[in-house]
Design an enzyme around this catalytic site. Structure first.
Site, mmCIF file in Angstrom:
data_model
loop_
_atom_site.group_PDB
_atom_site.id
_atom_site.type_symbol
_atom_site.label_atom_id
_atom_site.label_comp_id
_atom_site.label_asym_id
_atom_site.label_seq_id
_atom_site.Cartn_x
_atom_site.Cartn_y
_atom_site.Cartn_z
ATOM 1 N N ASN A 153 -2.200 0.238 6.950
ATOM 2 C CA ASN A 153 -1.697 -1.039 7.469
ATOM 3 C C ASN A 153 -0.803 -1.779 6.468
ATOM 4 O O ASN A 153 -0.682 -3.005 6.520
ATOM 5 C CB ASN A 153 -2.869 -1.908 7.960
ATOM 6 C CG ASN A 153 -3.871 -2.198 6.856
ATOM 7 O OD1 ASN A 153 -3.650 -1.839 5.699
ATOM 8 N ND2 ASN A 153 -4.962 -2.866 7.199
ATOM 9 N N GLU B 106 -9.757 -9.919 -7.828
ATOM 10 C CA GLU B 106 -8.666 -8.949 -7.640
ATOM 11 C C GLU B 106 -7.507 -9.154 -8.622
ATOM 12 O O GLU B 106 -6.939 -8.177 -9.119
ATOM 13 C CB GLU B 106 -8.170 -9.019 -6.194
ATOM 14 C CG GLU B 106 -9.241 -8.536 -5.221
ATOM 15 C CD GLU B 106 -8.895 -8.745 -3.759
ATOM 16 O OE1 GLU B 106 -7.834 -9.333 -3.448
ATOM 17 O OE2 GLU B 106 -9.695 -8.306 -2.909
ATOM 18 N N LYS C 125 0.820 -1.212 0.000
ATOM 19 C CA LYS C 125 0.000 0.000 0.000
ATOM 20 C C LYS C 125 0.863 1.275 0.000
ATOM 21 O O LYS C 125 2.070 1.218 0.266
ATOM 22 C CB LYS C 125 -0.938 -0.034 1.215
ATOM 23 C CG LYS C 125 -1.989 -1.149 1.148
ATOM 24 C CD LYS C 125 -2.978 -1.058 2.311
ATOM 25 C CE LYS C 125 -4.043 -2.135 2.219
ATOM 26 N NZ LYS C 125 -5.070 -1.987 3.306
ATOM 27 N N TYR D 177 -12.124 -1.775 -4.192
ATOM 28 C CA TYR D 177 -12.710 -2.033 -2.870
ATOM 29 C C TYR D 177 -14.243 -1.972 -2.895
ATOM 30 O O TYR D 177 -14.851 -1.691 -1.869
ATOM 31 C CB TYR D 177 -12.156 -1.035 -1.854
ATOM 32 C CG TYR D 177 -10.822 -1.433 -1.252
ATOM 33 C CD1 TYR D 177 -10.689 -2.599 -0.486
ATOM 34 C CD2 TYR D 177 -9.692 -0.640 -1.412
ATOM 35 C CE1 TYR D 177 -9.478 -2.959 0.085
ATOM 36 C CE2 TYR D 177 -8.471 -0.997 -0.844
ATOM 37 C CZ TYR D 177 -8.380 -2.158 -0.089
ATOM 38 O OH TYR D 177 -7.178 -2.508 0.495
ATOM 39 N N HIS E 183 -2.225 -5.326 1.496
ATOM 40 C CA HIS E 183 -3.507 -5.973 1.222
ATOM 41 C C HIS E 183 -3.241 -7.419 0.829
ATOM 42 O O HIS E 183 -2.218 -7.707 0.210
ATOM 43 C CB HIS E 183 -4.226 -5.272 0.056
ATOM 44 C CG HIS E 183 -5.385 -6.077 -0.473
ATOM 45 N ND1 HIS E 183 -6.625 -6.059 0.107
ATOM 46 C CD2 HIS E 183 -5.453 -6.989 -1.489
ATOM 47 C CE1 HIS E 183 -7.418 -6.902 -0.543
ATOM 48 N NE2 HIS E 183 -6.736 -7.479 -1.517
#
Ligand code: CDP
Ligand code: MG
Length: 140
Positions: free
Chosen positions: A113, A127, A10, A50, A116
């Site tokens: 965080n 995805e 990310k 998302y 993914h």
């Protein structure tokens, strides 16, 4: 079973110069990177990725974060890759992530965080082709 799963380094982890560190967790666990690209998502592209979270209160902030800077998208392959990538990543909230996980090492908070990973075969099937064509995934 040998599986393919999808992961993203990310924007927060890319900004921290931690692309190699994050990918190293997967490689050291014996998993293989079989596709990889660096790109900067638009807000609309992040929203499409998302889409399962579109009703969640965090959807707008999350997609702003995911489009704030470059990411590295990868396909990871290996035995039980889907569940193993999730274990190696650690819990969504880095404060609850087990020691030795990517999110424990690199995550700042529940949003930022670091990584993914697909949560199921069904998610991986959506995805992976969101980012990669069949020709961009290696057989190695
Ligand atoms: O990424 P993971 O599958 O562990 O969690 P998720 O529930 O599918 O949520 C997707 C992403 O939304 C998380 O990785 C966080 O970046 C973000 N999120 C958030 O900002 N606030 C929450 N309360 C939950 C998730
Ligand atoms: Mg998820």
């Amino acid at each position: 079973m040998v599986q393919r799963t999808f992961s993203i380094i990310k924007p927060d982890a890319v900004k921290k110069n931690a692309i190699g560190e994050a990918l190293g967790y997967f490689e050291k666990a014996g998993l293989k990177v079989v596709a990889m690209k660096m790109l900067h998502l638009t807000k609309e592209e992040a929203k499409g990725f998302y889409i399962v979270h579109k009703e969640r209160p965090f959807y707008d902030e999350l997609t702003t974060f995911m489009s704030e800077g470059p990411i590295v998208a990868v396909v990871i392959e290996g035995e039980d890759a889907i569940v193993r990538v999730r274990e190696i990543m650690g819990a969504t909230n880095p404060a609850q992530a087990a020691p030795g996980t990517i999110r424990a090492a690199l995550g700042a908070n529940i949003e930022r965080n670091a990584v993914h990973g697909s949560d199921s075969g069904q998610s991986a099937s959506f995805e992976i082709p969101y980012f990669f064509s069949a020709l961009e995934i290696m057989n190695i």
